[in-house]
Scaffold this motif. Structure first.
Motif, PDB file in Angstrom:
ATOM      1  N   CYS A   1       0.815  -1.217   0.000  1.00 57.48           N
ATOM      2  CA  CYS A   1       0.000   0.000   0.000  1.00 57.48           C
ATOM      3  C   CYS A   1       0.847   1.265   0.000  1.00 57.48           C
ATOM      4  O   CYS A   1       0.458   2.274  -0.609  1.00 57.48           O
ATOM      5  CB  CYS A   1      -0.927   0.018   1.216  1.00 57.48           C
TER       6      CYS A   1
ATOM      7  N   CYS B   1      -9.731  -7.679   1.931  1.00 55.24           N
ATOM      8  CA  CYS B   1      -8.953  -6.452   2.004  1.00 55.24           C
ATOM      9  C   CYS B   1      -8.801  -5.866   0.599  1.00 55.24           C
ATOM     10  O   CYS B   1      -8.958  -6.565  -0.399  1.00 55.24           O
ATOM     11  CB  CYS B   1      -7.584  -6.701   2.627  1.00 55.24           C
TER      12      CYS B   1
ATOM     13  N   SER C   1      -6.729   1.188  -0.150  1.00 55.76           N
ATOM     14  CA  SER C   1      -5.962   1.514   1.060  1.00 55.76           C
ATOM     15  C   SER C   1      -4.812   2.457   0.745  1.00 55.76           C
ATOM     16  O   SER C   1      -4.384   3.234   1.595  1.00 55.76           O
ATOM     17  CB  SER C   1      -5.385   0.245   1.697  1.00 55.76           C
TER      18      SER C   1
ATOM     19  N   TYR D   1      -2.578   6.347   3.184  1.00 53.72           N
ATOM     20  CA  TYR D   1      -2.939   5.002   3.642  1.00 53.72           C
ATOM     21  C   TYR D   1      -4.231   5.007   4.457  1.00 53.72           C
ATOM     22  O   TYR D   1      -4.403   5.801   5.373  1.00 53.72           O
ATOM     23  CB  TYR D   1      -1.808   4.393   4.471  1.00 53.72           C
ATOM     24  N   ASN D   2      -5.152   4.105   4.085  1.00 56.56           N
ATOM     25  CA  ASN D   2      -6.442   3.958   4.760  1.00 56.56           C
ATOM     26  C   ASN D   2      -6.518   2.549   5.345  1.00 56.56           C
ATOM     27  O   ASN D   2      -6.709   1.571   4.619  1.00 56.56           O
ATOM     28  CB  ASN D   2      -7.574   4.188   3.762  1.00 56.56           C
ATOM     29  N   ASP D   3      -6.392   2.449   6.660  1.00 63.58           N
ATOM     30  CA  ASP D   3      -6.373   1.148   7.330  1.00 63.58           C
ATOM     31  C   ASP D   3      -7.754   0.483   7.357  1.00 63.58           C
ATOM     32  O   ASP D   3      -7.872  -0.689   7.701  1.00 63.58           O
ATOM     33  CB  ASP D   3      -5.849   1.310   8.766  1.00 63.58           C
TER      34      ASP D   3
ATOM     35  N   TYR E   1      -9.544  -0.557   5.017  1.00 63.55           N
ATOM     36  CA  TYR E   1      -9.717  -1.637   4.043  1.00 63.55           C
ATOM     37  C   TYR E   1      -8.877  -2.867   4.380  1.00 63.55           C
ATOM     38  O   TYR E   1      -8.795  -3.793   3.587  1.00 63.55           O
ATOM     39  CB  TYR E   1      -9.358  -1.139   2.644  1.00 63.55           C
TER      40      TYR E   1
END
Length: 334
Positions: A72, A176, A181, A194-196, A198
Motif C-alpha cells: 500500500c 482487504c 488503502s 494510507y487507509n487502514d 480496508y
C-alpha cells in the motif's frame, strides 16, 4: 415483527464485526516497522522481498500485515493505465472473448510497468499481494468484481471494474483492498494516503462498495445485487470510521413534508454524539439539518430528522469533518 427484524439485523452485523476484532490483541507495530524499514525495496526479486518482510514475524497475520502495508505504501496507482483498461472494457463490452484476448496481452505490459516503476491499477495491487503471500506460505486469492463509487455502478451493475484480495488466516477468510488503502486520485493526480479501514474489513461493510463476480466471496454476508446498487453511497472515510449505514436502507428516499426519517448506523469505534451531523450543500456552502432523539448504545447509533421544505436534497451523514454516507431525499407536498 419490525422489532424482531431490527434485532436480527443488528445481531447479524455484530457477528460480522466479530471478524474484524479477531486480531484486536495483535500489536501490528513490529510488522508496520518492518514494512517501513524495507521502503523502496525493488520488485525485481520478490522472494527476497517476501523474506525480508516476513521472516522475523511469528504469526501469519503479522506477516500479512507487513506485506499489505508495504504494498500500500510503496506502489502508486496508475490513473492512465486504469483509463486504458476502462475504455477498452467499454468498447468490447459485448465481445467478452475479444476483451479477454486483449487483456491477456495488456497484462504483460502492465506487470512490466509494475515491476519497473511500481505503478499499477487494482489488478496489479491484488496480484502483488497474492504473489508475496504465496512466497510467505499464506493462502491468498484475487477477487474480481464491481467497485461502487460516485462514478461507477451507482444505480446498476454496469461492468466489473475492480479487483481485491481474500486472505486465509487461522483457517478463516478475510477481505482487504490494497488499491483503495493506498490512497486516492485528485485532479487525476495520485495522492498517497494510507487507509487502514480496508485491511481485514468486516464483510458487511466491505459489501457496501465491493461486489464479487463469485458470490461466495461475500463470505457469510447475504447482500444481493439489488441491495448493492440501491444502498447509500459510502466512502473511504466510512471505512476509516468503521461505519455500517443501516437506515434508510436505500440511497433514494421519497417522503412528505414534516414526515420523520429514521437514520441509524453501526460502528465499531466509539462515536461522540456531538460529532454526528446531517448536511447538504448549496455550491460550496454547507448547511446542517436539525437532528434529534439521538441514541448511542453498544455501537448502534440512531437519530431522527424532519424535512420541512419541499425539494430534492443530496443529504450527507458526517462524523466530524468526514462524509460517511450519502442519500438522495425527495420531499413532496403533504
Amino acid at each position: 415483527m419490525k422489532n424482531v427484524f431490527a434485532y436480527f439485523f443488528i445481531f447479524f452485523i455484530s457477528i460480522g464485526y466479530a471478524q474484524v476484532s479477531d486480531f484486536n490483541t495483535v500489536n501490528f507495530t513490529r510488522a508496520d516497522n518492518i514494512a517501513k524499514l524495507n521502503e523502496g525495496y525493488s520488485l525485481e526479486n520478490l522472494p527476497l522481498l517476501a523474506h525480508n518482510l516476513t521472516y522475523n514475524l511469528p504469526t501469519d497475520v503479522e506477516k500479512f500485515r507487513a506485506i499489505y502495508t508495504w504494498v500500500c505504501n510503496n506502489i502508486k496507482s496508475d490513473i492512465r493505465q486504469d483509463d486504458i483498461v476502462t475504455n477498452k472494457r467499454k468498447k468490447l463490452k459485448n465481445d467478452s472473448i475479444a476483451y479477454i484476448k486483449w487483456n491477456n496481452e495488456y497484462k504483460k505490459i502492465a506487470f512490466k510497468k509494475l515491476l519497473k516503476h511500481k505503478k499499477t491499477m487494482c489488478t496489479g495491487y491484488a496480484y502483488l499481494i497474492k504473489e508475496l503471500c504465496f512466497l510467505a506460505n499464506i493462502e491468498c486469492k484475487i477477487i474480481d468484481g464491481y467497485g461502487r463509487t460516485v462514478n461507477s455502478n451507482v444505480d446498476a451493475l454496469d461492468m466489473a471494474n475492480h479487483s481485491w484480495n481474500a486472505v486465509k488466516l487461522n483457517n478463516k477468510w478475510y477481505l482487504c483492498d490494497a488499491t483503495w488503502s493506498s490512497g486516492y486520485s485528485s485532479n487525476r493526480i495520485f495522492i498517497k494516503d494510507y487507509n487502514d479501514g480496508y485491511f481485514l474489513t468486516d464483510p458487511v461493510l466491505f459489501a457496501k462498495n465491493h461486489y464479487p463476480l463469485d458470490k461466495k466471496w461475500l463470505l457469510y454476508n447475504t447482500t444481493t445485487e439489488m441491495d448493492f446498487v440501491t444502498s447509500p453511497l459510502v466512502y473511504g472515510e466510512t471505512f476509516e470510521h468503521k461505519i455500517i449505514p443501516i437506515s434508510p436502507q436505500q440511497m433514494s428516499v421519497k417522503t412528505k413534508i414534516n414526515s420523520e426519517i429514521d437514520f441509524s448506523f453501526k460502528t465499531l469505534q466509539e462515536t461522540d454524539n456531538n460529532t454526528i451531523s446531517l448536511v447538504y450543500y448549496l455550491g460550496t456552502k454547507e448547511y446542517a439539518f436539525s437532528i434529534y432523539d439521538v441514541k448511542n448504545e453498544n455501537g448502534f447509533v440512531e437519530f431522527k430528522n424532519k424535512f420541512t421544505k419541499k425539494g430534492s436534497y443530496d443529504v450527507h451523514l458526517k462524523i466530524g469533518n468526514d462524509v460517511v454516507a450519502t442519500y438522495t431525499i425527495m420531499i413532496t407536498k403533504s
